[in-house]
Design a protein around this motif. Structure first.
Motif, PDB file in Angstrom:
ATOM      1  N   PRO A 178       0.738  -1.284  -0.076  1.00 61.78           N
ATOM      2  CA  PRO A 178      -0.148   0.177  -0.294  1.00 61.78           C
ATOM      3  C   PRO A 178       0.966   1.334   0.106  1.00 61.78           C
ATOM      4  N   LEU A 179       0.214   2.276  -0.658  1.00 58.25           N
ATOM      5  CA  LEU A 179       1.116   3.488  -0.634  1.00 58.25           C
ATOM      6  C   LEU A 179       0.688   4.338   0.615  1.00 58.25           C
ATOM      7  N   GLY A 181      -0.053   7.457   3.209  1.00 59.36           N
ATOM      8  CA  GLY A 181      -0.986   8.523   2.890  1.00 59.36           C
ATOM      9  C   GLY A 181      -0.737   9.867   3.730  1.00 59.36           C
ATOM     10  N   TRP A 197       6.562   7.091  -1.328  1.00 59.30           N
ATOM     11  CA  TRP A 197       5.503   7.095  -2.319  1.00 59.30           C
ATOM     12  C   TRP A 197       5.806   6.468  -3.527  1.00 59.30           C
ATOM     13  N   GLU A 221      -2.218  -2.290  -3.300  1.00 55.14           N
ATOM     14  CA  GLU A 221      -1.920  -0.730  -3.656  1.00 55.14           C
ATOM     15  C   GLU A 221      -3.185  -0.094  -4.171  1.00 55.14           C
ATOM     16  N   SER A 224      -5.995  -0.148  -1.305  1.00 54.62           N
ATOM     17  CA  SER A 224      -5.997   0.776  -0.397  1.00 54.62           C
ATOM     18  C   SER A 224      -6.301   2.275  -0.906  1.00 54.62           C
ATOM     19  N   ALA A 225      -5.881   2.489  -2.281  1.00 49.84           N
ATOM     20  CA  ALA A 225      -6.225   3.817  -2.963  1.00 49.84           C
ATOM     21  C   ALA A 225      -7.838   3.720  -3.128  1.00 49.84           C
ATOM     22  N   THR A 229      -6.147   5.889   1.456  1.00 51.09           N
ATOM     23  CA  THR A 229      -4.918   5.571   2.051  1.00 51.09           C
ATOM     24  C   THR A 229      -4.753   5.780   3.623  1.00 51.09           C
ATOM     25  N   ALA A 232      -6.689   3.375   5.235  1.00 53.88           N
ATOM     26  CA  ALA A 232      -6.163   1.961   5.210  1.00 53.88           C
ATOM     27  C   ALA A 232      -5.075   1.458   6.114  1.00 53.88           C
ATOM     28  N   TRP A 233      -4.559   2.483   6.861  1.00 52.23           N
ATOM     29  CA  TRP A 233      -3.630   2.297   7.633  1.00 52.23           C
ATOM     30  C   TRP A 233      -3.938   2.624   9.389  1.00 52.23           C
ATOM     31  N   TYR A 245      -2.761  -4.069   8.156  1.00 49.95           N
ATOM     32  CA  TYR A 245      -3.352  -2.862   7.494  1.00 49.95           C
ATOM     33  C   TYR A 245      -4.684  -2.559   8.642  1.00 49.95           C
TER      34      TYR A 245
END
Length: 630
Positions: A178-179, A181, A197, A221, A224-225, A229, A232-233, A245
């Motif tokens: 995941p990216l 945020g 990122w 990825e 999560s988008a 983001t 997601a965390w 997550y």
């Protein structure tokens, strides 16, 4: 006292159905699972499902062993995945899980004596640690430095996957990263490949583009988008229990991993069947006339209907067949496709067109019959909830998508139903609509002649018979997954498993491509034989139903015997394993001259003397083969 919510009310209803041993219980469980949006809700459904299973209230399940390893605490991810697999359709899985140790996945994969390999998993789900997906250099380092590091990191992860697959034979589900945020390092985030990122995006891209056939990406990825983001965390969940997550994304990843596993064993749907009025255009063609329907850029609704047609046309480009099932007069229904200037779809785009006043379940049966496909290959889309419900009641095998009243949502509803997701798009897929039009032309010719031998001669058939080639692996695996009716053992294989057959000298395998004067069928038959001393057992024999009764089955047998003789085999053993779909092939071996040896409800075996076999004469010219026939 528990708070009254729609979720609690639905759960109470499920409990009542389970207590009554109501046959609708599992369908209701599946439906609630499909719409669940919270981890706690799925965990409650999972607990109820397990109780129902203990009482024998669930349908027959297929067993599967799944190893879950990674850089995190892996409970309750396994519980969520297990429930999504158990509530799957058409296959309900009974998953047995092995949970790897926290952040020990590298050692578990590299140690041949680890618990991982003793478990003998069929699927390994790997969640590499996001903490290790960080650039080691400085933000100011050149682009080439960061790109090289990203490629190397992705290569190391994929090497671990290859090792795990080679030692276990398991398919690998790989979660990408995941990216982040948060804003750090601000706008400079997009100016350097050294930000977390940008670096993670580079690694994810390298993983996807370079993954071998045995590796299937669980796209965290994207998930999560899609969720957001920041949502997601969950930092607290990480520090307290090392969860990968936030609970919402954990649910998404579990659902996605279960979906990827299911897709390894069942292909996408083949036919998109659509209603017409208020589905492909606004209004009722019989009442409003062609001039009165809404389609095109003159209004927002008309533009939305046009966008839906464009989406359907894009499906056709990926090999999905289009069909119409509408309550209408045929002439009125066909008119917009022939004359309206703003229609995207035309009559030539449809493989079947049923517009009459018969019940839609009857017309769906006609469409499946005309295309020589099972009902479970069809997806029915309609704006009328009453029609959707009728189809669900009378044809539960047909997947139904209720489109509702807002055409702006139609594309999104179809995309999120995920019925047409391809593992790959092959050349045969792109040509499929044309192949069905060619089939109609062949049928017209057949109906005009009375001599079958003369008909086959007039087709001018040519075949290319080739040993398995790397370039054909995606199509071979696709045909193995999708073929049901003429599939004698219904044994499924992924691309990686096809490659394993190619590398194993105990096996031989070949494909058949066929063309005639109407067009090219493409790759339409697959045969795999396993040599066991002086006997060759036909491990896999399947063909597209489009070429049945074209003598392709005779040429396949000719070449099976030829290859068996070349391997020193004296006997050919044919195996037929009955399924819900392959009844048409039940008499194939006896009809081909094989003698029965074992006959039971679960399995039938036949043998053929290779030495005394006389090759069958056909009307097919063999234009190419990979070996010299003896």
């Amino acid at each position: 006292m528990s708070r009254e919510t729609p979720e609690n009310h639905a759960l109470d209803r499920l409990k009542e159905l389970a207590l009554r041993n109501d046959p609708y219980f599992f369908d209701a469980l599946r439906e609630q699972t499909r719409h669940a949006r919270h981890c706690a809700e799925i965990l409650r459904l999972s607990a109820l499902r397990r109780k129902a299973a203990q009482k024998g209230h669930l349908p027959e399940q297929q067993a599967i062993r799944i190893a879950l390893i990674g850089g995190y605490t892996l409970y309750p991810l396994n519980e969520l995945m297990g429930h999504f697999l158990a509530a799957g359709f058409p296959i309900s899985w009974n998953a047995e899980f092995l949970l790897g140790d926290f952040d020990n996945y590298t050692a578990e994969i590299l140690d041949e004596s680890s618990r991982l390999y003793a478990f003998q998993p069929q699927v390994i789900v790997l969640l590499p640690s996001h903490r290790r997906c960080q650039p080691s250099g400085r933000l100011s380092d050149g682009r080439d430095v960061h790109e090289t590091e990203a490629r190397n990191m992705a290569a190391q992860i994929l090497d671990l996957c290859r090792t795990a697959h080679s030692r276990s034979g398991a398919e690998i589900i790989l979660a990408n990263f995941p990216l982040p945020g948060r804003h750090d390092p601000g706008p400079y985030r997009t100016r350097t490949a050294g930000s977390a990122w940008s670096f993670r995006k580079l690694v994810n891209l390298e993983l996807g583009l370079n993954a071998p056939a045995c590796v299937h990406i669980c796209d965290v990825e994207f998930l999560s988008a899609r969720r957001g983001t920041l949502e997601a965390w969950d930092a607290r969940a990480w520090f307290e229990s090392k969860q990968p997550y936030a609970s919402g994304l954990l649910l998404d990843v579990a659902r996605e991993a279960a979906h990827v596993i299911s897709r390894l064993h069942q292909g996408p749907k083949k036919v998109a069947v659509v209603d017409l009025d208020n589905t492909l255009w606004g209004g009722v063609i019989g009442d409003d006339g062609m001039e009165g329907i809404e389609i095109g850029g003159a209004s927002p609704r008309g533009e939305a209907f046009q966008a839906f047609q464009e989406y359907l046309r894009s499906l056709a480009g990926r090999g999905v067949l289009l069909a119409v099932c509408s309550k209408n007069d045929y002439e009125k229904a066909a008119e917009p496709f022939e004359k309206h200037p703003d229609m995207v779809l035309r009559m030539k785009d449809f493989a079947a067109f049923q517009a009459n006043w018969q019940p839609k379940p009857d017309n769906l049966r006609r469409i499946a019959s005309a295309l020589n496909l099972g009902l479970d290959s069809l997806v029915f889309m309609d704006d009328d909830p009453a029609e959707i419900e009728i189809v669900r009641q009378f044809l539960p095998e047909v997947e139904s998508i209720p489109l509702g009243a807002d055409p702006a949502e139609y594309v999104a509803l179809c995309q999120d139903a995920r019925c047409f997701e391809p593992a790959r798009v092959t050349a045969e897929d792109a040509a499929r609509a044309g192949q069905y039009r060619q089939a109609a032309e062949r049928q017209e010719l057949l109906e005009s002649v009375t001599d079958m031998d003369a008909y086959l001669e007039s087709l001018g058939m040519e075949a290319a018979i080739r040993e398995f080639r790397p370039v054909d692996v995606p199509r071979i695996a696709q045909l193995i997954t999708k073929s049901n009716q003429f599939n004698l053992t219904v044994r499924r294989r992924t691309e990686a498993q096809v490659e394993a057959v190619m590398a194993d000298t105990a096996y031989f395998g070949f494909t058949v491509r066929l063309a005639d004067r109407f067009g090219d069928y493409g790759l339409i038959a697959v045969a795999i034989g396993q040599v066991k001393e002086e006997e060759a057992e036909i491990d896999t024999w399947l063909m597209s139903c489009r070429v049945l009764k074209r003598q392709v089955e005779d040429e396949v047998l000719n070449h099976i015997v030829c290859l068996a003789r070349m391997r020193g085999c004296r006997r050919i053993r044919g195996v037929y394993v009955p399924s819900a779909r392959n009844g048409m092939a039940r008499s194939h071996y006896p009809d081909s001259g094989f003698a029965p040896e074992l006959v039971s409800d679960a399995r039938m075996e036949f043998t053929l003397d290779a030495a005394s076999y006389t090759p069958k004469v056909t009307r097919i010219r063999i234009a190419e083969r990979s070996y010299d026939a003896k």
